[in-house]
Enzyme design. Sequence first.
Site, PDB file in Angstrom:
ATOM      1  N   GLU A  76      55.425 -15.660  51.695  1.00 13.12           N
ATOM      2  CA  GLU A  76      55.558 -14.209  51.576  1.00 13.12           C
ATOM      3  C   GLU A  76      56.915 -13.849  50.982  1.00 13.12           C
ATOM      4  OE1 GLU A  76      54.571 -12.491  55.364  1.00 13.12           O
ATOM      5  OE2 GLU A  76      52.445 -12.749  54.948  1.00 13.12           O
ATOM      6  N   HIS A  79      56.984   1.055  58.406  1.00 13.64           N
ATOM      7  CA  HIS A  79      56.299  -0.160  58.855  1.00 13.64           C
ATOM      8  C   HIS A  79      56.991  -0.882  59.999  1.00 13.64           C
ATOM      9  CE1 HIS A  79      53.647  -3.528  58.482  1.00 13.64           C
ATOM     10  NE2 HIS A  79      54.601  -4.364  58.148  1.00 13.64           N
ATOM     11  N   HIS A  92      56.722  -0.441  54.373  1.00 11.91           N
ATOM     12  CA  HIS A  92      55.872  -1.432  53.721  1.00 11.91           C
ATOM     13  C   HIS A  92      55.484  -0.870  52.367  1.00 11.91           C
ATOM     14  CE1 HIS A  92      52.769  -4.294  52.809  1.00 11.91           C
ATOM     15  NE2 HIS A  92      53.167  -5.024  53.828  1.00 11.91           N
ATOM     16  N   ARG A 109      60.788  -6.653  50.580  1.00 13.08           N
ATOM     17  CA  ARG A 109      60.025  -5.408  50.719  1.00 13.08           C
ATOM     18  C   ARG A 109      60.775  -4.154  50.278  1.00 13.08           C
ATOM     19  NH1 ARG A 109      57.146  -6.427  56.474  1.00 13.08           N
ATOM     20  NH2 ARG A 109      55.516  -7.688  55.561  1.00 13.08           N
ATOM     21  N   ARG A 135      64.257  -6.810  57.514  1.00 10.17           N
ATOM     22  CA  ARG A 135      63.472  -7.896  58.130  1.00 10.17           C
ATOM     23  C   ARG A 135      62.726  -8.679  57.053  1.00 10.17           C
ATOM     24  NH1 ARG A 135      57.531  -7.940  60.236  1.00 10.17           N
ATOM     25  NH2 ARG A 135      57.354  -6.499  58.494  1.00 10.17           N
TER      26      ARG A 135
END
Length: 549
Positions: free
Chosen positions: A129, A358, A251, A297, A393
């Site tokens: 990811e 998110h 997100h 992100r 994060r």
Amino acid sequence: MHYRDKTVAVMANSHLFDVLIIGSGAAGLSLSLRLRRDLRIAIISKRSLAESSTYYAQGGISAVLDESDSIESHVEDTLGAGAGLCDPEMVRLVVEKGPENIRWLLDQGVEFTRYTGKSGDTDYHLTREGGHSHRRVVHAADATGKVVESTLESDVRALDNVTLFENHIAVDLITARLLGHREARCFGAYVLDIDTSHVDTFRARNLVLATGGASKVYLYTSNPDVATGDGIAMAWRAGCRVGNMEFMQFHPTCLYHPQAKSFLITEALRGEGARLLRPDGSRFMPAFDPRAELAPRDVVARAIDHEMKRLGAECMYLDISHKPADFVRGHFPTIYARCLDYGIDITKTAIPVVPAAHYTCGGIMTDRHARTDVDGLYAIGEAAYTGLHGANRMASNSLLECLVFAHLAALDIEQRSDNQNEPLPQVPPWDESRVTDSDEEVVVAHNWDELRRFMWDYVGIVRSNKRLARAKRRVSMLRSEILEYYSNFRVGNDLLELRNLVDVADLIVTSAQRRRESRGLHYILDFPEMDPSQQQPTVLIPDTYSPRL
Ligand SMILES: Cc1cc2nc3c(=O)[nH]c(=O)nc-3n(C[C@H](O)[C@H](O)[C@H](O)COP(=O)(O)OP(=O)(O)OC[C@H]3O[C@@H](n4cnc5c(N)ncnc54)[C@H](O)[C@@H]3O)c2cc1C
């Protein structure tokens, strides 16, 4: 039914336990399973046990599980994503404990997706990811959270020492200060039984906030309705410091469809080659970052926000239709089915997407044992600020954090329990004598909407001094209205959540105003660059704070 036997819906208004866990996501459930069976445990949950962010997690859980990967690499990627604000010791602690926590989940019966290699051996399938330099995300197809939560839930329901209180919402913590003493000590919580509308008293030597994040403070969010930051607000009111609340993660890709309520399109899709496109079909991420769709992100969310605003477009598009249809259906069955419900066949066409709130990177400040500033009070999971995530994060590190700190809290609680014999003080029951039923529920509903809308408009992906000041004024106004309402009327679920949301909104705005630079998830037009002199967490200290002796 078997499950119902263990669920208590009693009228009694005073309970005593060794450990009171508020929240039943990955953090709360795994803690109850980690604790010794001779401890009497209660789990309080606002809705059904499963209703939590955990249940909706799609992508997976990161850990070093492949020979070509290393602890150093996972640490380095996490520190990189955190933009200079991670606590390196905490990062190492969590990353090192990753593999053993995944093994623990397997021991609990969680079934992760496997694949068969060329030699015929099977192993766990690992995805990659954004921000990760290796494939290190173990998953259960694209419904990891559902599989983890359901497995842990059935394990917990089988435990004799755990009593479950569903449809119960914690109102506030019972502290020594509330009883007229000076020390920072927690003895339990007042809890509203939503079905009976009674506020019960729960006493416990150890109270653990596993209440999840606060993304519901924004109009658009990928989170379920329970994510109203209750634990963070309760801990703040009880005298705990909170850290890094300006770092709210958006997100980049939630499904944009009028009937789809916050359905997230996992970034594993981008990990497997999906491309972000403008409405005219042109790709835009390479122009923003050399990592293109695999950039962290915040970079992707800002790029989408930028393109939407520049073009006046309602959404951007995520396209994986160039991959074989079998591959897409096999890897992303949930997303495939859900999009098809809305008439979008992702094997043939691009998915309309928008960013949404998110993840709450900040939270209640905790140490390496998950202890807070208040003795007897712990915080784990998304409600806590451990120092792992820093200013941003990294994907799939959050479920790992839940598991690791649930285990560390369990060890600490067990040690304390062995050394403590003094009785808990009596606490006064909840006082409802001076309140009446509200005759204007519309006030609560209106303030909910107003708060979430101005947080979205003024304290969202791109901020400015002016917008933050505007938000601050509105928060203060709403707060005084809500407090008046709270003091005069009988408490209900919506009012309690709103009271917590306004406290959390205040913490986010205040933290954002303190940080006079752009870093990680916090982007402010007045200070667009990172300032090395501000490379420290934002720590807010409540008036009720008194350092532990
Ligand atoms: C759509 C989505 C996808 C995600 N995908 C991933 C992923 O792939 N990998 C990853 O690592 N992370 C992912 N995340 C983030 C991750 O799921 C969460 O950070 C994590 O599940 C938080 O777990 P938790 O136990 O701390 O809180 P939660 O799972 O949110 O549980 C909180 C619990 O507290 C209860 N609660 C809250 N307040 C009260 C109160 N006042 N009284 C009583 N009960 C209360 C709630 O009812 C709930 O049971 C995702 C999140 C979302 C929303």
